[in-house]
Design a protein around this motif. Structure first.
Motif, PDB file in Angstrom:
ATOM      1  N   LEU A   1      43.448   2.361  11.527  1.00  0.00           N
ATOM      2  CA  LEU A   1      42.782   1.221  12.164  1.00  0.00           C
ATOM      3  C   LEU A   1      42.233   0.251  11.127  1.00  0.00           C
ATOM      4  CD1 LEU A   1      40.829   2.802  15.152  1.00  0.00           C
ATOM      5  CD2 LEU A   1      42.650   1.103  15.268  1.00  0.00           C
ATOM      6  N   ALA A   2      41.675   0.770  10.058  1.00  0.00           N
ATOM      7  CA  ALA A   2      41.120  -0.091   9.008  1.00  0.00           C
ATOM      8  C   ALA A   2      42.211  -0.939   8.367  1.00  0.00           C
ATOM      9  CB  ALA A   2      40.427   0.756   7.948  1.00  0.00           C
ATOM     10  N   GLN A   3      43.412  -0.399   8.259  1.00  0.00           N
ATOM     11  CA  GLN A   3      44.503  -1.159   7.657  1.00  0.00           C
ATOM     12  C   GLN A   3      45.109  -2.151   8.644  1.00  0.00           C
ATOM     13  OE1 GLN A   3      47.237   1.743   6.126  1.00  0.00           O
ATOM     14  NE2 GLN A   3      46.001   2.134   4.312  1.00  0.00           N
ATOM     15  N   MET A   4      45.111  -1.832   9.927  1.00  0.00           N
ATOM     16  CA  MET A   4      45.792  -2.658  10.912  1.00  0.00           C
ATOM     17  C   MET A   4      44.925  -3.782  11.475  1.00  0.00           C
ATOM     18  SD  MET A   4      47.858   0.452  12.774  1.00  0.00           S
ATOM     19  CE  MET A   4      48.031  -0.381  14.301  1.00  0.00           C
ATOM     20  N   LEU A   5      43.627  -3.559  11.595  1.00  0.00           N
ATOM     21  CA  LEU A   5      42.752  -4.559  12.202  1.00  0.00           C
ATOM     22  C   LEU A   5      42.219  -5.533  11.153  1.00  0.00           C
ATOM     23  CD1 LEU A   5      40.566  -2.381  14.592  1.00  0.00           C
ATOM     24  CD2 LEU A   5      42.397  -3.930  15.239  1.00  0.00           C
ATOM     25  N   PRO A   6      41.968  -6.783  11.578  1.00  0.00           N
ATOM     26  CA  PRO A   6      41.275  -7.699  10.663  1.00  0.00           C
ATOM     27  C   PRO A   6      39.851  -7.203  10.387  1.00  0.00           C
ATOM     28  CG  PRO A   6      42.072  -8.856  12.628  1.00  0.00           C
ATOM     29  CD  PRO A   6      42.338  -7.406  12.828  1.00  0.00           C
ATOM     30  N   ILE A   7      39.267  -7.669   9.311  1.00  0.00           N
ATOM     31  CA  ILE A   7      37.936  -7.183   8.884  1.00  0.00           C
ATOM     32  C   ILE A   7      36.894  -7.372   9.975  1.00  0.00           C
ATOM     33  CG2 ILE A   7      36.058  -7.554   7.244  1.00  0.00           C
ATOM     34  CD1 ILE A   7      38.183  -8.159   5.145  1.00  0.00           C
ATOM     35  N   GLU A   8      36.864  -8.531  10.628  1.00  0.00           N
ATOM     36  CA  GLU A   8      35.849  -8.803  11.654  1.00  0.00           C
ATOM     37  C   GLU A   8      36.010  -7.859  12.846  1.00  0.00           C
ATOM     38  OE1 GLU A   8      38.009 -11.306  10.638  1.00  0.00           O
ATOM     39  OE2 GLU A   8      36.670 -12.111   9.108  1.00  0.00           O
ATOM     40  N   SER A   9      37.248  -7.656  13.270  1.00  0.00           N
ATOM     41  CA  SER A   9      37.493  -6.776  14.424  1.00  0.00           C
ATOM     42  C   SER A   9      37.146  -5.332  14.098  1.00  0.00           C
ATOM     43  CB  SER A   9      38.955  -6.862  14.857  1.00  0.00           C
ATOM     44  OG  SER A   9      39.267  -8.145  15.291  1.00  0.00           O
ATOM     45  N   PHE A  10      37.493  -4.902  12.901  1.00  0.00           N
ATOM     46  CA  PHE A  10      37.180  -3.525  12.529  1.00  0.00           C
ATOM     47  C   PHE A  10      35.674  -3.327  12.417  1.00  0.00           C
ATOM     48  CE2 PHE A  10      36.546  -0.034   9.489  1.00  0.00           C
ATOM     49  CZ  PHE A  10      37.170   0.970  10.194  1.00  0.00           C
ATOM     50  N   GLY A  11      34.962  -4.331  11.923  1.00  0.00           N
ATOM     51  CA  GLY A  11      33.506  -4.238  11.832  1.00  0.00           C
ATOM     52  C   GLY A  11      32.866  -4.095  13.205  1.00  0.00           C
ATOM     53  N   GLU A  12      33.333  -4.884  14.180  1.00  0.00           N
ATOM     54  CA  GLU A  12      32.800  -4.789  15.538  1.00  0.00           C
ATOM     55  C   GLU A  12      33.137  -3.431  16.153  1.00  0.00           C
ATOM     56  OE1 GLU A  12      34.203  -8.069  17.834  1.00  0.00           O
ATOM     57  OE2 GLU A  12      33.371  -9.545  16.441  1.00  0.00           O
ATOM     58  N   PHE A  13      34.376  -2.994  15.945  1.00  0.00           N
ATOM     59  CA  PHE A  13      34.787  -1.692  16.463  1.00  0.00           C
ATOM     60  C   PHE A  13      33.945  -0.583  15.839  1.00  0.00           C
ATOM     61  CE2 PHE A  13      37.269   2.134  15.530  1.00  0.00           C
ATOM     62  CZ  PHE A  13      37.461   2.607  16.818  1.00  0.00           C
ATOM     63  N   ASN A  14      33.729  -0.655  14.552  1.00  0.00           N
ATOM     64  CA  ASN A  14      32.963   0.358  13.835  1.00  0.00           C
ATOM     65  C   ASN A  14      31.533   0.439  14.367  1.00  0.00           C
ATOM     66  OD1 ASN A  14      32.575   2.342  11.961  1.00  0.00           O
ATOM     67  ND2 ASN A  14      32.234   0.952  10.256  1.00  0.00           N
ATOM     68  N   ALA A  15      30.910  -0.707  14.600  1.00  0.00           N
ATOM     69  CA  ALA A  15      29.541  -0.716  15.121  1.00  0.00           C
ATOM     70  C   ALA A  15      29.486  -0.124  16.524  1.00  0.00           C
ATOM     71  CB  ALA A  15      29.002  -2.144  15.119  1.00  0.00           C
ATOM     72  N   ALA A  16      30.428  -0.515  17.380  1.00  0.00           N
ATOM     73  CA  ALA A  16      30.446   0.009  18.746  1.00  0.00           C
ATOM     74  C   ALA A  16      30.716   1.512  18.751  1.00  0.00           C
ATOM     75  CB  ALA A  16      31.503  -0.724  19.574  1.00  0.00           C
ATOM     76  N   PHE A  17      31.606   1.951  17.885  1.00  0.00           N
ATOM     77  CA  PHE A  17      31.929   3.382  17.812  1.00  0.00           C
ATOM     78  C   PHE A  17      30.729   4.183  17.319  1.00  0.00           C
ATOM     79  CE2 PHE A  17      33.877   7.141  15.872  1.00  0.00           C
ATOM     80  CZ  PHE A  17      34.629   7.595  16.945  1.00  0.00           C
ATOM     81  N   ALA A  18      29.996   3.653  16.360  1.00  0.00           N
ATOM     82  CA  ALA A  18      28.811   4.347  15.844  1.00  0.00           C
ATOM     83  C   ALA A  18      27.754   4.513  16.935  1.00  0.00           C
ATOM     84  CB  ALA A  18      28.236   3.587  14.653  1.00  0.00           C
ATOM     85  N   VAL A  19      27.549   3.474  17.731  1.00  0.00           N
ATOM     86  CA  VAL A  19      26.583   3.565  18.833  1.00  0.00           C
ATOM     87  C   VAL A  19      27.042   4.613  19.850  1.00  0.00           C
ATOM     88  CG1 VAL A  19      25.616   2.294  20.800  1.00  0.00           C
ATOM     89  CG2 VAL A  19      25.703   1.225  18.539  1.00  0.00           C
ATOM     90  N   ALA A  20      28.329   4.608  20.169  1.00  0.00           N
ATOM     91  CA  ALA A  20      28.855   5.587  21.127  1.00  0.00           C
ATOM     92  C   ALA A  20      28.711   7.016  20.592  1.00  0.00           C
ATOM     93  CB  ALA A  20      30.312   5.279  21.436  1.00  0.00           C
ATOM     94  N   MET A  21      28.946   7.210  19.303  1.00  0.00           N
ATOM     95  CA  MET A  21      28.812   8.546  18.717  1.00  0.00           C
ATOM     96  C   MET A  21      27.365   9.027  18.750  1.00  0.00           C
ATOM     97  SD  MET A  21      31.756   9.703  18.015  1.00  0.00           S
ATOM     98  CE  MET A  21      31.372  11.091  16.993  1.00  0.00           C
ATOM     99  N   MET A  22      26.432   8.146  18.462  1.00  0.00           N
ATOM    100  CA  MET A  22      25.011   8.518  18.515  1.00  0.00           C
ATOM    101  C   MET A  22      24.596   8.861  19.940  1.00  0.00           C
ATOM    102  SD  MET A  22      23.681   8.757  15.627  1.00  0.00           S
ATOM    103  CE  MET A  22      21.942   8.707  15.881  1.00  0.00           C
ATOM    104  N   ALA A  23      25.046   8.072  20.905  1.00  0.00           N
ATOM    105  CA  ALA A  23      24.715   8.347  22.304  1.00  0.00           C
ATOM    106  C   ALA A  23      25.302   9.686  22.727  1.00  0.00           C
ATOM    107  CB  ALA A  23      25.232   7.219  23.195  1.00  0.00           C
ATOM    108  N   GLY A  24      26.528   9.954  22.321  1.00  0.00           N
ATOM    109  CA  GLY A  24      27.155  11.234  22.651  1.00  0.00           C
ATOM    110  C   GLY A  24      26.431  12.411  22.018  1.00  0.00           C
ATOM    111  N   THR A  25      26.013  12.248  20.779  1.00  0.00           N
ATOM    112  CA  THR A  25      25.275  13.313  20.088  1.00  0.00           C
ATOM    113  C   THR A  25      23.953  13.597  20.782  1.00  0.00           C
ATOM    114  OG1 THR A  25      26.293  12.724  17.992  1.00  0.00           O
ATOM    115  CG2 THR A  25      24.253  14.004  17.889  1.00  0.00           C
ATOM    116  N   LEU A  26      23.228  12.553  21.129  1.00  0.00           N
ATOM    117  CA  LEU A  26      21.949  12.739  21.822  1.00  0.00           C
ATOM    118  C   LEU A  26      22.148  13.387  23.189  1.00  0.00           C
ATOM    119  CD1 LEU A  26      20.159   9.404  20.874  1.00  0.00           C
ATOM    120  CD2 LEU A  26      19.721  11.701  19.976  1.00  0.00           C
ATOM    121  N   ALA A  27      23.181  12.974  23.912  1.00  0.00           N
ATOM    122  CA  ALA A  27      23.460  13.576  25.215  1.00  0.00           C
ATOM    123  C   ALA A  27      23.816  15.047  25.060  1.00  0.00           C
ATOM    124  CB  ALA A  27      24.587  12.820  25.906  1.00  0.00           C
TER     125      ALA A  27
END
Length: 76
Positions: A36-62
């Motif tokens: 994904l890091a190689q295929m996506l543009p920098i801005e898109s990967f940054g947004e994806f990375n932030a959203a994924f991090a939030v989802a992972m934290m929410a999943g861990t807390l749940a």
């Protein structure tokens, strides 16, 4: 009530299976992340990375919360 002297230990085979599954999942996740890091543009990967991090934290807390309730039910 739960007797604190009785301890349930997993077998060596079960432990190896679970550890292997965890390791396989981590390797697969890393490979997908690199692709994904190689295929996506920098801005898109940054947004994806932030959203994924939030989802992972929410999943861990749940998951932590569900384990707390599971242990309460098992102790009854």
């Amino acid at each position: 009530m739960h007797d604190p002297r009785t301890i349930s230990l997993p077998s060596t085979r079960r432990f190896a299976t679970v550890a292997g599954q965890q390791l396989s999942g981590m390797v697969l996740g890393f490979v997908v992340w690199v692709l994904l890091a190689q295929m996506l543009p920098i801005e898109s990967f940054g947004e994806f990375n932030a959203a994924f991090a939030v989802a992972m934290m929410a999943g861990t807390l749940a998951n932590l919360r569900s384990e707390e309730h599971t242990s309460e039910l098992q102790s009854r």
